[in-house]
Structures are given as C-alpha cells and as structure tokens.
Write a protein that holds these residues in place. Structure first.
Motif, mmCIF file in Angstrom:
data_model
loop_
_atom_site.group_PDB
_atom_site.id
_atom_site.type_symbol
_atom_site.label_atom_id
_atom_site.label_comp_id
_atom_site.label_asym_id
_atom_site.label_seq_id
_atom_site.Cartn_x
_atom_site.Cartn_y
_atom_site.Cartn_z
ATOM 1 N N GLN A 50 0.823 -1.204 0.000
ATOM 2 C CA GLN A 50 0.000 0.000 0.000
ATOM 3 C C GLN A 50 0.860 1.258 0.000
ATOM 4 O OE1 GLN A 50 -2.676 0.178 3.326
ATOM 5 N NE2 GLN A 50 -3.577 2.141 2.715
ATOM 6 N N GLN A 51 1.951 1.247 0.782
ATOM 7 C CA GLN A 51 2.847 2.394 0.826
ATOM 8 C C GLN A 51 3.533 2.618 -0.516
ATOM 9 O OE1 GLN A 51 5.312 1.304 4.151
ATOM 10 N NE2 GLN A 51 4.066 2.475 5.626
ATOM 11 N N ASP A 67 2.349 1.777 -3.508
ATOM 12 C CA ASP A 67 1.342 2.301 -4.430
ATOM 13 C C ASP A 67 1.065 3.779 -4.166
ATOM 14 O OD1 ASP A 67 1.178 -0.187 -5.573
ATOM 15 O OD2 ASP A 67 -0.571 -0.809 -4.382
ATOM 16 N N ASN A 68 0.925 4.152 -2.903
ATOM 17 C CA ASN A 68 0.669 5.548 -2.563
ATOM 18 C C ASN A 68 1.832 6.447 -2.970
ATOM 19 O OD1 ASN A 68 -1.793 4.816 -1.464
ATOM 20 N ND2 ASN A 68 -0.994 4.707 0.644
ATOM 21 N N PHE A 69 3.062 5.955 -2.766
ATOM 22 C CA PHE A 69 4.241 6.757 -3.098
ATOM 23 C C PHE A 69 4.347 6.968 -4.603
ATOM 24 C CE2 PHE A 69 8.716 7.370 -4.087
ATOM 25 C CZ PHE A 69 9.080 8.332 -3.165
ATOM 26 N N THR A 70 4.170 5.897 -5.381
ATOM 27 C CA THR A 70 4.289 6.033 -6.836
ATOM 28 C C THR A 70 3.184 6.907 -7.419
ATOM 29 O OG1 THR A 70 3.072 3.945 -7.059
ATOM 30 C CG2 THR A 70 5.485 3.837 -7.109
ATOM 31 N N GLN A 71 1.981 6.825 -6.873
ATOM 32 C CA GLN A 71 0.891 7.652 -7.378
ATOM 33 C C GLN A 71 1.035 9.110 -6.973
ATOM 34 O OE1 GLN A 71 -2.762 5.858 -6.028
ATOM 35 N NE2 GLN A 71 -2.401 3.945 -7.157
ATOM 36 N N ARG A 72 1.529 9.325 -5.759
ATOM 37 C CA ARG A 72 1.651 10.708 -5.274
ATOM 38 C C ARG A 72 2.767 11.445 -5.985
ATOM 39 N NH1 ARG A 72 2.501 12.453 1.103
ATOM 40 N NH2 ARG A 72 2.534 14.736 0.754
ATOM 41 N N TYR A 73 3.917 10.794 -6.163
ATOM 42 C CA TYR A 73 5.069 11.458 -6.760
ATOM 43 C C TYR A 73 5.282 11.053 -8.214
ATOM 44 C CZ TYR A 73 6.120 12.692 -1.918
ATOM 45 O OH TYR A 73 6.054 13.183 -0.646
ATOM 46 N N ARG A 74 4.373 10.248 -8.730
ATOM 47 C CA ARG A 74 4.435 9.820 -10.126
ATOM 48 C C ARG A 74 5.802 9.232 -10.475
ATOM 49 N NH1 ARG A 74 1.149 14.685 -13.330
ATOM 50 N NH2 ARG A 74 -0.798 14.473 -12.121
#
Length: 363
Positions: free
Chosen positions: A43-44, A46-53
């Motif tokens: 989950q972390q 996925d959140n990191f890649t989506q937030r910072y692209r």
C-alpha cells in the motif's frame, strides 16, 4: 539396537519433534504479522508512486541498490563506522564468539578469504576458553558448596566430641560427598538472570529499547544465536560512550560464558532424562556412582587411570583424555608443552567429573 544408539535416536527424534512444535508456534505467532506488513508495504509503494508519479520499476531498482549498500553497512540513520579499528574489533569479537550479528560483513574477496581462516582458529580457541571457563566455574562452585556443606554439618554438631574427633567425624561424613548438578544449574541460572537483567537495564536506557527488547537481545547475544535485528553500541554517539562500550563488552563476555556453562549443565540433565527413558537411570537421590560404575563398559586401566567407554557429554580429566587418546589436538599440544617444560612434573589435572547423581572433583 544397543542403548547408546537408542539414546541417540531418541534424542534425534525429540529434537525433530521440538523443531516441529517450535515451527508451529512461531508460525502461528509471527505469520499474521508478516502478512500485515506485506500488505502495508504494498500500500505504501502504491501511494508513493501515485503521489510522486514515480515509475514502480525504477523505484524497485533503487530499493535493490539500497539493499546492497545496506549489506556494506550503509544506513539511513547515521551510525558508527563499521570498519574503523573499534568497529573491526567489535566485528572480530562477534566472529570468534560465534554470535555473528550480521550487521557487519566483509564484502571484499580478500576479506572473505581471510575470515575463513581467521574464524577457523579463533572459534576453536574461543570454544577452548569457554570450556576452561566452565571448568573453573564448576570448581569454584564445588568448593563453595562443599564449604557450605561443612558449615551445615558443623552447626548440626556432627562428630562433636573433641577437636580431633570433630575433625575426623566431619571428614568421614564428607567422604564421597558431591554437590548436586541441579544446584549448579540453579546457581548458573540465577547468575545468568542477574547478568541479563542488569545488562537490559543498561541497554534500555542507552539504546532506547523497551525492557523486553533488551532481555530478548541479551538472550540472543549471550546464547550466540545472534539474529542481528537488535545490536548494541551501534550509534555514532552516546552519553559516556567509552564507559558504555566497555560495559557492553563486559556484559556480553560474562553473559556468553554463563549461558554456555548453563547449556552444558542442562545438556547433562537432558542426558540423564534420556538414560531414564531408555532404562539406564539406576540411581537414587543422594547416591554417588563414579565413572567406573554403570556409566562405563569395558574399561581398562592404563598408567593407573581407569579408562572406560563413556557416554557423550561427560567431563573427564585431561589425564584420562590423554590415556584414552580422546583429547583434542589443541589440549594435547598444551599438555605436551606443559609437561616438557623444565622442572615440570606430570600430575593429573583437577577436572570436574560429572556423574549421573551429581558432580565430583577428581584429583
């Protein structure tokens, strides 16, 4: 199947059963936490890649590179240097003591090759040191317990008629007396607990660990399991740093020696239990069976020393080892050097002999 092989097979079966039970318990305790940690980590990511692209593949590549750097001692937080002299000394201490925390490992080919030969000699020498430490600890305990036994007999008025008769009566009553192996186990256990609790107090205050984590580290380090998830004295700066590092080394040294001795005593009791299971347990509480009794079969006499077929785990004198050609090469060389020195006389070493009903002092 003879009784020695039966005892060996029984011990192997019990160890296998012990491993299966331990695996089941640890799996039930730790596996759910592992699954939760995996889900949280995914989950972390996925959140990191989506937030910072960030590209997930590039991020995995960076994480793999960090794992390689981590193996060389690089950490996110600032830690003490791994390979300065003090760090290298801490490393070789974990090598020869077989603790092997794993937080520092050689990465060069020369370092790995040197470690093989260095550890071969160092581990063997350290095991010899632990054995000699165990001999002296048990000798000291035997003298202390004998003195207490004498005091108890004197207070009870054994043989009190005159001063000479009192001494004779005490000697007669103490003839053949041996301290119980269970008392020795109790004393070593208490000493190990005191050292572990004292060290845990130090670690919890200096490392900011919980007291339970500190106790866990003490057992893992003192028993030379050395997982490496918790390692003391790794931060770059401490209050009273030199005193703490000295105390850390002393606690680990004392703890390893005491736990090693305790493990040896417990192994004797395990052997007694196996003897009882296979029908070899033929002693009663308070009786003394020497190594020349039912513990040995087909013994011979050589140079005035009875040498019998012994069960594994018994501690015998160096002299008997030499006669029966069962002494290690290191001990043989040491004994040969001692006996060959000018003015030396060959005397049987004062080693502790373990019996099925207790332990005794051999002279």
């Amino acid at each position: 199947m003879n009784e020695d092989n039966a005892r060996f097979c029984l011990l192997a079966g019990l160890i296998l059963l012990y491993l299966l039970c331990g695996a089941a318990i640890f799996s039930a305790l730790e596996h759910p936490f592992e699954l939760r940690a995996r889900r949280l980590w995914k989950q972390q990511l996925d959140n990191f890649t989506q937030r910072y692209r960030v590209n997930l593949g590039a991020l995995h590549t960076l994480l793999r590179q960090y794992e390689e750097a981590n193996g060389a001692g690089i950490r996110v937080d600032t830690l003490r240097p791994r390979w300065d002299f003090s760090g290298a000394f801490y490393f070789v201490g974990t090598v020869v003591s077989t603790i092997g925390f794993g937080m520092t490992t050689p990465v060069t080919i020369a370092g790995k090759i040197f470690l093989i030969f260095y550890g071969l000699i160092g581990c063997a020498a350290t095991i010899l040191f632990f054995n000699l430490f165990l001999e002296r600890i048990i000798t000291m305990l035997a003298y202390i317990m004998r003195w207490c036994h004498e005091r108890r007999l004197r207070c009870a008025g054994v043989g009190v008629v005159s001063s000479r008769e009192e001494t004779s009566g005490e000697e007669d009553s103490l003839e053949g007396w041996k301290p119980s192996v269970y008392y020795v186990m109790l004393i070593l256990g208490v000493a190990s607990i005191v050292i572990a609790c004292s060290a845990s107090t130090l670690y919890s205050s200096m490392e900011n660990w919980s007291y339970v984590d500190s106790l866990y580290f003490c057992f893992v380090a003192f028993s030379t399991i050395g997982f490496g998830d918790l390692v003391s004295s790794q931060r770059q700066h401490y209050e009273s740093q030199e005193a703490y590092r000295l105390g850390n080394c002393l606690f680990i040294l004392m703890g390893v020696c005491c736990i090693y001795s305790l493990f040896n005593v417990i192994s004797i009791i395990i052997k007694q239990t196996l003897n009882w299971i296979v029908g070899r347990h033929r002693y009663t509480e308070g009786s003394v069976e020497t190594v020349c009794d039912s513990e040995t079969d087909g013994g011979t006499v050589a140079d005035g020393v009875y040498v019998g077929r012994r069960l594994s785990g018994e501690m015998i004198s160096v002299n008997e080892f030499m006669v029966s050609n069962k002494v290690s090469s290191g001990t043989a060389a040491e004994a040969a050097e001692r006996n060959s020195s000018p003015g030396s006389t060959a005397e049987p070493s004062k080693w502790i002999l373990w019996w099925r009903g207790g332990l005794g002092h051999y002279e």
